[in-house]
Motif scaffolding. Structure first.
Motif, PDB file in Angstrom:
ATOM      1  N   THR A  49       0.835  -1.208   0.000  1.00 46.65           N
ATOM      2  CA  THR A  49       0.000   0.000   0.000  1.00 46.65           C
ATOM      3  C   THR A  49       0.868   1.255   0.000  1.00 46.65           C
ATOM      4  N   ASP A 168      -5.221  -1.271  -5.221  1.00 42.88           N
ATOM      5  CA  ASP A 168      -4.693  -1.848  -3.985  1.00 42.88           C
ATOM      6  C   ASP A 168      -5.601  -2.995  -3.536  1.00 42.88           C
ATOM      7  N   GLU A 169      -5.189  -4.199  -3.834  1.00 41.32           N
ATOM      8  CA  GLU A 169      -5.961  -5.411  -3.510  1.00 41.32           C
ATOM      9  C   GLU A 169      -7.428  -5.251  -3.883  1.00 41.32           C
TER      10      GLU A 169
HETATM   11 MG   LIG Z   1      -2.144  -2.861   2.055  1.00 44.02          MG
END
Ligand SMILES: [Mg+2]
Ligand SMILES: Nc1ncnc2c1ncn2[C@@H]1O[C@H](COP(=O)(O)OP(=O)(O)O)[C@@H](O)[C@H]1O
Lengths: 226, 417
Positions: A49, A168-169
């Motif tokens: 992140t 992000d994911e």
């Molecule tokens: Mg993360």
């Protein structure tokens, strides 16, 4: 030789809390090329992140340079960074992050409020069509499934024609079926020439990306180029 | 100029936390209501007094025999009275527009009501801005007939002598002071004019609608006064040429009367329209200083409510603020979006408060006579004072939460759960 869009040079990010120092990024050197589809993988807390935030100028490195169009982003003012994000970056988050009081169409329009780029009204509908939500434009986020919400978020990230998409994911909160359709959208985007950097745990994706970056304790421990 | 569309987010957010936002709106409704109910009547009454003083005459300086406003509150008889010759001295002064003697000859009784017989001259019409409804005003020379020509005040021809008209004659009993007592004499009057209604002048006991006006020499002759200069006048009314010369004329009159041997505040007292306005405004400005404290307390309730609620709102939307920043919102965008949200919230309350305030102020008119002074223009005046103050303080108090929101680090805010 492909064109470099963004280059990170000796980037460090250190978080100092009351008790400890955390080195979230440890001497990152990374060139992101046009039409790259980079998967950033690594255990939780490895700095994925943080890396995306620094590429997207949501955060400044403690040390090092982030070069975009021959300009070091770490030297820019908050106002200039906002402009950079508005015009060049599209963010997709794990938790979708839609504005609950706005409907689907308004959420997709959101980035246009903060950008000087002119966007034709038609484009909002085209993009919502692309992610398959044309029928749901007046629904509020809470009336949508997780997968549908993430599609709205992707549409929102695309609306300003960003140079780079940072995800992000994006499938981290989704069931496997929804995750599958989200990944398909990203692959379509890659096919259409977009540049994507995605932090992910989804191993299914790794077959399709152009590069895989392995992070551990804030450092790139391995890189696979296909 | 960036697009205003971003403020749609602010507006849409208002519908989000209905209960909390209703409380804020309510506090703004209350602020407007309390403000207008407290300030409206005060503005109304002040306006009423100022208006009646303004309408009382044309740049009037009134000189009364004796100490009209002695500290004991009662009339102190003078040692030297104003008289007809005093009038001629005042007439010669600079900036004099008109001068009229006032002699209260006595009164007529009609049931439990009474009317004064006032002897004066033709200039009284301009000085006291008396309007003729019908007929003429009394002249300057005596009528030399068995009937005394008179003008009737509004209440006299409308109620006391209902049905009487110009050119009609009437005989009445006049009650006049006689030594230490009173006596009654019959008097024959010929009506030459009817006066329009006019407001009562604050602090002057004689209601201008309850008078019968005659030429002063007619009255003197009727009462068999042979040496006019010996008759004590009740007052002399003077008009200055313009409002600005009132003060200088007033001091010239005081100097002249001093030369004639009168002692101020003993033999006579003097008050001008300007003095009266000054006095009224002075009393009210003290009152306003007191009301401002109450008003500040009311304002602080609405201001604190917006402060607290906007703080909670900002705290609650940390992640959204981070998202907006990631999308490209600048700090200033976040700041102004929060301010617009707070402003719209307060504006809703203010508008509802204004409507309710208008209704309530008008309803109060049925219960309280003094509320009649709160006219529509007074309500508008009241709103024009309190509404900007409420809205400005609302913005000022939401500045801090908005500032906090704009300072949120986007990467931290996005991790916020
Ligand atoms: Mg993360
Ligand atoms: N604001 C912060 N303050 C202190 N430590 C932080 C902060 N943000 C992230 N970290 C730490 O930095 C490291 C990397 O975090 P992150 O980039 O979120 O990793 P990942 O996304 O791979 O899970 C973690 O150890 C995390 O605890």
């Amino acid at each position: 030789m492909k064109k470099v869009i963004i280059e990170l040079k000796n980037v460090y990010k250190e978080y100092v809390t009351n008790y400890t120092k955390v080195l979230a990024l440890n001497d990152i050197n990374l060139k992101i090329y046009e039409n790259d589809f980079i998967a950033v993988v690594g255990p939780s807390g490895s700095g994925k992140t943080t890396l995306l935030n620094i590429i997207g100028a949501l955060d400044k490195p403690t040390k090092g340079k982030v070069i975009f169009k021959e300009q070091d982003l770490t030297e820019l003012s908050d106002k200039e960074l906002s402009k950079y994000r508005a015009e060049n970056v599209g963010f997709v988050f794990q938790t979708f992050n839609l504005i609950p009081s706005l409907n689907v169409l308004e959420n997709v329009k959101l980035p246009s409020y903060f950008s000087s780029k002119k966007i034709h009204e038609k484009k909002f509908y085209e993009i919502l069509d692309l992610v398959g939500l044309k029928e749901r434009i007046f629904h509020k986020p809470l009336q949508l499934s997780g997968g549908e919400q993430q599609k709205v978020a992707i549409a929102r990230a695309l609306i300003n024609d960003p140079v780079i998409i940072l995800a992000d994911e994006p499938t981290g909160n989704l069931d496997s079926k929804s995750a599958e359709s989200i990944l398909r959208i990203f692959l379509t985007l890659k096919e259409s020439g977009k540049t994507i950097v995605m932090a992910t745990h989804n191993l299914r994706l790794l077959d399709h990306v152009t590069r895989i970056i392995y992070l551990q304790d804030g450092a790139i421990i391995n890189e696979v180029i296909k | 100029m960036r697009s205003l569309s971003k403020y749609r987010i602010s507006i849409s957010n208002i519908r989000r936390n209905k209960l909390r936002n209703s409380m804020v709106i309510l506090s703004f409704i209350l602020a407007v209501l309390l403000g207008s109910i407290i300030l409206g009547p005060v503005y109304g009454i002040q306006n009423y007094y100022v208006k009646t003083v303004n309408e009382a005459g044309f740049n009037v300086i009134a000189i009364f025999s004796g100490n009209f406003a002695s500290s004991s509150g009662s009339f102190v008889p003078p040692t030297k009275y104003l008289n007809i010759s005093t009038v001629s001295y005042i007439e010669k002064l600079e900036n004099v527009y008109a001068v009229a003697p006032v002699f209260l000859a006595g009164y007529f009784v009609f049931g439990n009501k009474s009317a004064y017989l006032v002897g004066t001259n033709s200039q009284m019409k301009q000085i006291a801005t008396l309007d003729i409804f019908k007929g003429n005003f009394v002249g300057d020379s005596p009528s030399n007939s068995q009937f005394i020509k008179v003008d009737l005040g509004y209440n006299v021809w409308n109620y006391l002598l209902k049905g009487i008209d110009v050119n009609q004659t009437v005989s009445l009993s006049l009650i006049i002071p006689y030594g230490y007592s009173y006596k009654t004499v019959d008097i024959s009057l010929k009506v030459i004019g009817l006066l329009k209604e006019r407001p009562k002048i604050p602090s002057i006991n004689v209601d201008p609608n309850n008078i019968i006006i005659a030429n002063i020499y007619d009255v003197f002759n009727f009462l068999n006064f042979t040496n006019y200069n010996l008759v004590p006048l009740d007052a002399i009314f003077v008009s200055a040429k313009d409002f600005n010369s009132i003060d200088s004329l007033e001091s010239n009159i005081i100097a002249t009367l001093k030369n004639l041997g009168f002692t101020k505040d003993k033999d006579y007292s003097i008050i001008s329209q300007k003095d009266a306005l000054y006095y009224i405004n002075n009393v009210f400005s003290q009152f306003y200083r007191f009301l401002n404290i109450i008003w500040a307390a009311i304002l602080s309730i609405s201001s604190l409510s917006i402060l607290i609620v906007m703080f909670i709102t900002v705290r609650e939307r940390y992640k959204e603020i981070g998202t907006l920043r990631a999308i490209g919102a600048r700090k200033i965008d976040v700041l102004t979006m929060i301010l617009v949200e707070a402003f719209v919230l307060s504006l809703i309350g203010v508008v509802i408060g204004m409507v309710l305030g208008y209704i309530i102020l008008n309803m109060l008119k049925f219960y309280y006579a003094f509320m009649q002074t709160v006219t529509d223009s007074i309500i508008i005046l009241t709103y024009s004072v309190i509404v900007p103050e409420i809205l400005v303080s609302s913005i000022v108090f939401s500045l801090y939460p908005a500032y906090i929101a704009s300072k949120v680090a986007p990467s931290v805010a996005l991790r916020y759960e």
